[in-house]
Design an enzyme around this catalytic site. Structure first.
Site, PDB file in Angstrom:
ATOM      1  N   CYS A 124       0.819  -1.222   0.000  1.00  0.00           N
ATOM      2  CA  CYS A 124       0.000   0.000   0.000  1.00  0.00           C
ATOM      3  C   CYS A 124       0.847   1.265   0.000  1.00  0.00           C
ATOM      4  O   CYS A 124       0.316   2.369  -0.130  1.00  0.00           O
ATOM      5  CB  CYS A 124      -0.948  -0.017   1.188  1.00  0.00           C
ATOM      6  SG  CYS A 124      -1.778  -1.591   1.387  1.00  0.00           S
ATOM      7  N   HIS A 268      -3.710   6.575   2.206  1.00  0.00           N
ATOM      8  CA  HIS A 268      -4.075   5.246   1.692  1.00  0.00           C
ATOM      9  C   HIS A 268      -5.448   4.882   2.239  1.00  0.00           C
ATOM     10  O   HIS A 268      -5.718   5.083   3.434  1.00  0.00           O
ATOM     11  CB  HIS A 268      -3.011   4.236   2.125  1.00  0.00           C
ATOM     12  CG  HIS A 268      -3.452   2.813   1.979  1.00  0.00           C
ATOM     13  ND1 HIS A 268      -4.023   2.328   0.831  1.00  0.00           N
ATOM     14  CD2 HIS A 268      -3.416   1.765   2.859  1.00  0.00           C
ATOM     15  CE1 HIS A 268      -4.325   1.047   1.001  1.00  0.00           C
ATOM     16  NE2 HIS A 268      -3.964   0.685   2.216  1.00  0.00           N
ATOM     17  N   ASN A 299     -10.260  -1.246  -0.219  1.00  0.00           N
ATOM     18  CA  ASN A 299      -8.814  -1.062  -0.101  1.00  0.00           C
ATOM     19  C   ASN A 299      -8.144  -1.664  -1.333  1.00  0.00           C
ATOM     20  O   ASN A 299      -8.135  -2.876  -1.505  1.00  0.00           O
ATOM     21  CB  ASN A 299      -8.341  -1.752   1.183  1.00  0.00           C
ATOM     22  CG  ASN A 299      -6.833  -1.688   1.381  1.00  0.00           C
ATOM     23  OD1 ASN A 299      -6.086  -1.413   0.442  1.00  0.00           O
ATOM     24  ND2 ASN A 299      -6.386  -1.961   2.593  1.00  0.00           N
TER      25      ASN A 299
END
Ligand code: UT7
Length: 343
Positions: A124, A268, A299
């Site tokens: 990420c 993020h 996500n």
């Protein structure tokens, strides 16, 4: 005799993002569909993560295809020709074919000539890592423009029976063109890793233990051993809330910017509660728009920051030329934060 001196390699004094683009798969998976797989509730998923739906890629929406679509938009916004791209960096943890790097196929399909092309694995934080590399390549004189892509098909690595991850992950691609600038458009990157926590987000098995070599040769792989991403949510949550706000503050300080000068905060998209906790710690004024793309996108790891950036610019929540604080964090554990000027 003095040793001959190497001619110094010099590039642009400063860099900035010239264009950003995203690709979101067609298939929408609402929370109601996730409830067919796990014992949960729409209310629990929304309140604990902020997610209402996510996109999952179909067979045609490969890592390369999604990347080419997203990159095409970024290149168009930057107003450059693909031949001007002197580097293609693809951040991903879900391209399942290890060799060759998917970046070479993407560079070829986009028409980037002989540009160096390579993949990076920084989960990420991948987009931030790519941005840092692109900035260095351009200032070091080895490229004029660099294409940075964050792309994931996390659905391929999601165990739909795992209650702690099945609702979280999504697929998509985000791309940015980084190039020369007259003024600083990418602040100092604050990045790092903590390998002592490598097991808190991890693939359940390596490919070599998932599939015995004989099975692979005979085409008789056992599907029950297909690897998936496993996450120990609570320690990651605590680390993100307590440590990442400090990293975000360091990025602000290094850029000489205060929170009230920001035109956008684009963390993020891991969990809406992590975002809210960071806002508090950073004392971010209410006037600063915050990316909340996780609600519709889930996500998407390396893709989440450029996707959220594109959406904020498209909806007018953030404006071209505004300063944005970006911060990525995830499996490794790894992190990367910087203040950037929005394209
Ligand atoms: O992208 C990389 C970085 N990733 C992150 O930053 C993610 C960080 N972690 C998180 O976002 C959160 O830890 C999760 C969203 C993954 C989980 O939320 P949580 O608030 O940490 O839940 P938990 O694991 O502490 O579980 C709380 C309760 C438990 O029940 P009891 O023991 O309190 O009765 C779980 O059994 O919620 C239960 N639970 C669920 N309930 C409904 C766990 N998963 C579910 C579920 N649906 N899917």
């Amino acid at each position: 005799m003095t040793a001959p001196q190497i001619k110094p390699a010099t590039g642009a004094a400063y860099t900035r993002i010239h264009g950003v683009g995203g690709y979101r798969p067609v298939r929408v998976i609402p929370n109601s569909e996730v409830l067919n797989w796990i014992d949960s509730s729409d209310e629990w998923i929304r309140s604990r993560s902020g997610i209402t739906e996510r996109r999952w890629a179909g067979a045609e929406e490969t890592v390369a295809e999604m990347s080419v679509q997203a990159a095409g938009k970024a290149i168009a916004q930057a107003g450059i020709a693909p031949e001007q791209i002197g580097g293609v960096i693809v951040a991903t943890v879900s391209h399942l074919k290890q060799t060759p790097a998917i970046a070479t196929e993407i560079a070829d399909r986009l028409g980037c000539g002989t540009a160096p092309a390579f993949d990076i694995s920084a989960a990420c934080a991948g987009f931030g890592y790519g941005l840092g590399l692109a900035d260095g390549m351009i200032r070091g004189g080895s490229a004029e423009y660099v294409l940075v892509i964050g792309v994931e098909r996390l659905s391929d690595l999601t165990d739909t029976s795992d209650r702690s991850t099945a609702f979280i992950f999504g697929d998509g691609a985000g791309a940015a063109i980084v190039g020369p600038s007259d003024t600083p458009g990418i602040g100092k990157l604050i990045w790092g890793s903590d390998g002592s926590q490598r097991d808190v987000i991890t693939q359940t098995q390596a490919w070599d233990t998932a599939f015995a070599k004989e099975d692979a040769v005979n085409g008789a792989g056992d599907e029950t051993r297909w690897p998936a991403l496993r996450m120990d949510g609570q320690p990651v949550f605590r680390w993100a809330v307590y440590e990442m706000a400090k990293v975000a503050q360091q990025a602000l300080d290094a850029a000489g910017i205060t929170a009230d000068q920001l035109g956008a905060f684009i963390p993020h998209q891991a969990n809406m509660r992590i975002t809210d906790a960071m806002i508090k710690t950073l004392k971010l004024p209410e006037s600063v728009p915050v990316a909340r793309d996780i609600a519709e996108t889930g996500n998407t790891s390396a893709a989440s920051i450029p996707l959220a950036m594109e959406r904020m610019l498209e909806t007018g929540e953030a404006k071209s030329g505004d300063l944005a604080l970006i911060i990525g964090f995830g499996a490794g554990l790894v992190y990367a934060a910087a203040v950037v000027t929005l394209p």
